[in-house]
Scaffold this active site. Structure first.
Site, PDB file in Angstrom:
ATOM      1  N   ASN A  18      10.888  -6.315 -38.224  1.00 17.65           N
ATOM      2  CA  ASN A  18      10.245  -5.006 -38.090  1.00 17.65           C
ATOM      3  C   ASN A  18       9.691  -4.871 -36.681  1.00 17.65           C
ATOM      4  O   ASN A  18       8.746  -5.574 -36.307  1.00 17.65           O
ATOM      5  CB  ASN A  18       9.122  -4.897 -39.138  1.00 17.65           C
ATOM      6  CG  ASN A  18       8.371  -3.580 -39.083  1.00 17.65           C
ATOM      7  OD1 ASN A  18       8.032  -3.085 -38.016  1.00 17.65           O
ATOM      8  ND2 ASN A  18       8.083  -3.020 -40.239  1.00 17.65           N
ATOM      9  N   ASP A  76       2.812 -10.558 -44.130  1.00 17.03           N
ATOM     10  CA  ASP A  76       3.212  -9.699 -45.239  1.00 17.03           C
ATOM     11  C   ASP A  76       2.047  -8.756 -45.464  1.00 17.03           C
ATOM     12  O   ASP A  76       0.905  -9.188 -45.632  1.00 17.03           O
ATOM     13  CB  ASP A  76       3.528 -10.475 -46.518  1.00 17.03           C
ATOM     14  CG  ASP A  76       4.314  -9.593 -47.490  1.00 17.03           C
ATOM     15  OD1 ASP A  76       5.407  -9.135 -47.111  1.00 17.03           O
ATOM     16  OD2 ASP A  76       3.832  -9.340 -48.600  1.00 17.03           O
ATOM     17  N   ASP A 160       0.504   4.544 -41.808  1.00 17.94           N
ATOM     18  CA  ASP A 160      -0.630   4.827 -40.909  1.00 17.94           C
ATOM     19  C   ASP A 160      -1.039   6.298 -40.859  1.00 17.94           C
ATOM     20  O   ASP A 160      -2.242   6.602 -40.840  1.00 17.94           O
ATOM     21  CB  ASP A 160      -0.330   4.340 -39.483  1.00 17.94           C
ATOM     22  CG  ASP A 160      -0.442   2.820 -39.356  1.00 17.94           C
ATOM     23  OD1 ASP A 160      -0.827   2.155 -40.336  1.00 17.94           O
ATOM     24  OD2 ASP A 160      -0.140   2.308 -38.258  1.00 17.94           O
ATOM     25  N   LYS A 180      -7.007   1.164 -33.208  1.00 18.37           N
ATOM     26  CA  LYS A 180      -6.537   0.644 -34.494  1.00 18.37           C
ATOM     27  C   LYS A 180      -6.577  -0.881 -34.498  1.00 18.37           C
ATOM     28  O   LYS A 180      -7.054  -1.499 -35.455  1.00 18.37           O
ATOM     29  CB  LYS A 180      -5.111   1.135 -34.775  1.00 18.37           C
ATOM     30  CG  LYS A 180      -4.524   0.522 -36.046  1.00 18.37           C
ATOM     31  CD  LYS A 180      -3.041   0.754 -36.171  1.00 18.37           C
ATOM     32  CE  LYS A 180      -2.465  -0.096 -37.305  1.00 18.37           C
ATOM     33  NZ  LYS A 180      -1.014   0.016 -37.440  1.00 18.37           N
TER      34      LYS A 180
END
EC number: 3.6.1.66
Length: 199
Positions: A18, A76, A160, A180
């Site tokens: 990812n 994860d 998000d 963030k």
């Protein structure tokens, strides 16, 4: 109580395919490793996530990548919505389907919340650092907030744009990435991992 193992190498494998996660992890751990590579760059397949928790899946992915010979870090993470009985939870990525369409995933969450008054949610991030000899160190971080609709903002990734952390007026999707990083579930987990294995 066992003494945590310290990371002393120069190369760390980020066990993810990812791109968003890889970027965030590299930014958060930049000061602690000389070189990063990824499971994708090494041609490692993505193992099937058969665990029943974030921790179990993080450890499974870290161990699989560490088998290539370097210390590997796996994450994860996902969104837990109490009003949806904890879904999407460990299936957060799967809710986006094979094309990783998180607009679809966010719509599924919103559809599930129709008629619900509880819009609370929290992100969970489990981080596992695995060595080729099988040793693993794992931590778990969380960030609590509220789900908004429609999604807001173009930053971040995944869920998000619909997650507004407690005490803030902007969603993760609207925040500057640095803001963030300072408060996210991943930041919480990384603070724990750095203290445990990188200091």
């Amino acid at each position: 109580m066992t003494i945590p193992r310290r990371f002393t190498g120069d190369t760390l494998v980020i066990a993810s395919h990812n791109a968003g996660k890889v970027r965030e992890i590299a930014e958060l751990l930049g000061p602690y490793a000389a070189r990063f590579t990824t499971a994708g760059a090494l041609g490692l397949p993505e193992p099937e996530e058969t665990g029943d928790s974030f921790v179990a899946n993080a450890e499974l992915k870290a161990r699989a990548a560490a088998a290539a010979g370097h210390v590997a870090l796996a994450d994860d993470s996902g969104l837990v919505v109490p009003a949806l009985n904890g879904d999407p939870g460990i299936y957060s990525a799967r809710w986006a389907g094979p094309t990783k369409d998180f607009a679809l995933a966010m719509r599924k969450v919103e559809d599930g919340l129709v008629g619900q008054t509880d819009r609370s949610a929290y992100f969970v991030c489990a981080l596992s650092l695995a060595w080729p000899d099988g040793h693993v160190e794992t931590v778990e971080g969380r960030c609590y907030g509220t789900l908004v609709w429609p999604p807001q903002g173009l930053h971040g990734f995944g869920y998000d744009p619909m997650f507004r952390p407690d005490g803030h007026s902007l969603t993760f999707g609207e925040m500057d990435p640095a803001a963030k990083h300072a408060m996210s579930h991943r930041a919480d987990a990384f603070a724990q991992l750095v203290e445990r294995c990188f200091r």
